[in-house]
Structure formats: structure tokens, C-alpha cells
Design an enzyme around this catalytic site. Structure first.
Site, PDB file in Angstrom:
ATOM      1  N   HIS A  57      48.670  47.212  39.245  1.00 16.97           N
ATOM      2  CA  HIS A  57      47.247  47.511  39.112  1.00 16.97           C
ATOM      3  C   HIS A  57      46.852  48.892  39.640  1.00 16.97           C
ATOM      4  CE1 HIS A  57      43.116  45.269  38.959  1.00 16.97           C
ATOM      5  NE2 HIS A  57      43.024  46.492  38.466  1.00 16.97           N
ATOM      6  N   ASP A  62      42.114  39.970  29.410  1.00 21.02           N
ATOM      7  CA  ASP A  62      42.624  40.812  30.489  1.00 21.02           C
ATOM      8  C   ASP A  62      42.120  40.320  31.843  1.00 21.02           C
ATOM      9  OD1 ASP A  62      43.736  43.805  31.142  1.00 21.02           O
ATOM     10  OD2 ASP A  62      41.974  43.352  32.359  1.00 21.02           O
ATOM     11  N   LYS A 102      47.566  41.496  36.377  1.00 18.56           N
ATOM     12  CA  LYS A 102      47.997  42.657  37.153  1.00 18.56           C
ATOM     13  C   LYS A 102      48.336  42.276  38.585  1.00 18.56           C
ATOM     14  CE  LYS A 102      44.423  45.026  34.545  1.00 18.56           C
ATOM     15  NZ  LYS A 102      43.417  43.944  34.476  1.00 18.56           N
ATOM     16  N   TYR A 140      40.972  39.901  40.545  1.00 16.33           N
ATOM     17  CA  TYR A 140      39.749  39.350  39.956  1.00 16.33           C
ATOM     18  C   TYR A 140      39.505  37.913  40.417  1.00 16.33           C
ATOM     19  CZ  TYR A 140      40.323  43.195  36.533  1.00 16.33           C
ATOM     20  OH  TYR A 140      40.492  44.406  35.920  1.00 16.33           O
TER      21      TYR A 140
END
Length: 290
Positions: free
Chosen positions: A116, A50, A84, A55
């Protein structure tokens, strides 16, 4: 998805199986940390990973998988990749954002792509443009899904109100909703909304940002069944059919977190953990986003 891992999976409304356990990669920032975590995860039987645009590790994750899959005797089709759309790309920039995720990962397609956050970066939660931006993002994801670039599409951090709004306007229903879920935040209404619409309900922050592992009830249950508190918290979710994505950069902890399918919590232990529910959130609250 092949059956090269022995871990159980859940059937999405797209007809695809998704592993109940995945590796979360939030805060995995250095390429060598991503590589080491992915290597340990594949060795421990993980087949789902994930990530997210925010990120900033999609490219590192893609590179690590391309190098490591052959080492573990696996192919692209053996793994399930989630990413996302960032809230900065919500609305008219959604296409650009999603295509950027696809090119950063560079794995041909993304198994599951989520919006997200229900809000838009730069807009206050009460801004009336938020619903329109969400809707535009969803239409973009539907388009890329139809092209086969996003095999399944879904949302994250949506409330029951956000979910109902989406279900009324979408052409393709979301396959999954990923939200904060743990014994202190059981999300009963949201789970029943997902059940009603046939949407998979997935947990993040299963350990309450690490704080729940020192909860006295969790520790006592763990001691009684000779497991770690983290394993108990993850087992509590998967025993209810809720997929989990614990994050770690520590190879030993990654391995430990995978040992949740070889024991069962008693009904009493399950009830004791669920009784901790007090609506306590450790993460951002999306309920104010219109």
C-alpha cells in the site's frame, strides 16, 4: 474473469484481464453500507472491487460478495478483487498481514494484492530500513503469488525511484502500480516508467477528493458533452487506458460513475483537461520515503 460485464478491461502482465472500472471502498465502514454499495455496483455492471487492510472492511466486502454474487447470477471467478498490505505490516510481518487479508476476505484467493505504501508505519520517511522492509514485503508477495493465493501482485504510491529499485531486485515484476492521478497531477514520468517496465498504471483519487468536480474547466467540458463532471474526470483517465476505482456509498452515484464507456471526449477536451496539470496532490506524498 468471465465476460459477464460489458465494460472494457486492461491486460495485466500476468495474462489476466482486469476491468478498467472498479468500485473503491475507502471509507466504506459500516457492513450495511458495504452491502448496499456492492449490490448497486454489481447491478450497474462493476466487476472489480478495491479494498485494503487499512480500510478495515475486507471481511464485510467478502461477506457481501458471497451473499450478492448468486443474486446477480455471478460466481467468484466473475469478479476481480484488489486488496493491500498495510504499512504496519511492512517487512517481517508481511506474511502475517497478507494471510490476514486472505482470511478476512475469505474468497479463496485475491486477484491483485498491493504493497500500500513505500514506507513503514512507525519509521520516519528518511529511515534507511524502509528499502529493506519494502524488499522483504515484495519477496513475501512473490511467495504467495507462487502458491496461487495472490493471482497478481503490485504496489501503490511508489515513485519512479521506488519503481526502479523494485525492478532491479524483484523475481516477479509488479503487475500494477496504483497512484493518485487526475488532470492536476498527470504523473508523466511515472507513467513512462510503468510503460517501460510493462506495469499497468492505475488511478486513485480521480476526482481530487471531490474538489475537481467544481473546477471551471471540468464543469465547462461536462456541460458541453452533457455529462457530469465526475463522468468527465473518469472518462479522461479511461480514454487514456488508465483504470479507475471511484469510491461512493451512494447507489445513484455508483451507477452514474459507470456511465463512462458510452461517450468519448474530443481531442480538444482531452487537451484542455490535461493542461490543468500543475503537480497538485490531494493525497499523501510518498516522494520523501527513502
Amino acid at each position: 474473469m468471465s465476460s459477464s460485464s460489458t465494460f472494457p478491461s486492461v491486460l495485466l502482465n500476468t495474462g489476466v484481464q482486469m476491468p478498467l472500472l472498479g468500485l473503491g471502498t475507502y471509507k466504506l465502514l459500516a457492513p450495511e453500507d458495504v452491502y448496499r454499495a456492492v449490490d448497486a455496483a454489481l447491478a450497474a455492471g462493476y466487476r472489480a472491487f478495491d479494498s485494503a487492510a487499512v480500510y478495515r472492511n475486507e471481511a464485510d466486502l467478502g461477506r457481501a460478495l458471497k451473499e450478492l454474487l448468486p443474486k446477480h447470477g455471478l460466481t467468484r471467478e466473475d469478479v476481480f478483487i484488489t486488496s493491500k498490505l498495510g504499512s504496519e505490516d511492512q517487512g517481517e510481518r508481511a506474511m502475517e498481514g497478507a494471510l490476514h487479508s486472505l482470511s478476512q476476505l475469505d474468497l479463496g484467493y485475491i486477484d491483485l494484492y498491493l504493497i500500500h505504501w513505500p514506507g513503514t508505519q512507525g519509521l520516519v520517511a528518511s529511515d534507511q530500513r524502509n528499502p529493506g522492509n519494502r524488499s522483504q514485503s515484495w519477496a513475501t508477495l512473490e511467495e504467495l503469488h507462487a502458491q496461487g493465493k495472490l493471482k497478481a501482485i503490485g504496489v501503490s504510491n511508489y515513485t519512479p525511484a521506488h519503481m526502479r529499485e523494485l525492478m532491479q531486485s524483484c523475481k516477479i515484476p509488479p503487475a500494477l502500480l496504483q497512484v493518485e492521478f487526475h488532470p492536476k497531477f498527470c504523473q508523466t514520468e511515472l507513467r513512462s516508467v510503468c510503460e517501460e517496465y510493462g506495469v499497468c498504471f492505475q488511478a486513485y483519487s480521480s476526482l481530487g477528493k471531490g474538489e475537481l468536480v467544481t473546477d471551471p474547466v471540468v464543469m465547462e467540458v461536462a456541460k458541453n458533452c452533457e455529462r457530469t463532471p465526475a463522468q468527465v474526470l473518469l472518462r479522461w483517465a479511461v480514454q487514456q487506458g488508465v483504470p479507475v476505482i471511484p469510491k461512493s456509498s451512494n447507489p445513484d452515484r455508483i451507477k452514474d460513475n459507470a456511465r463512462i464507456f458510452d461517450f468519448t471526449l474530443s481531442d480538444t477536451d482531452m487537451q484542455r483537461l490535461t493542461a490543468l496539470d500543475c503537480g497538485h496532490k490531494y493525497c499523501r506524498d510518498p516522494s520523501e520515503v527513502v
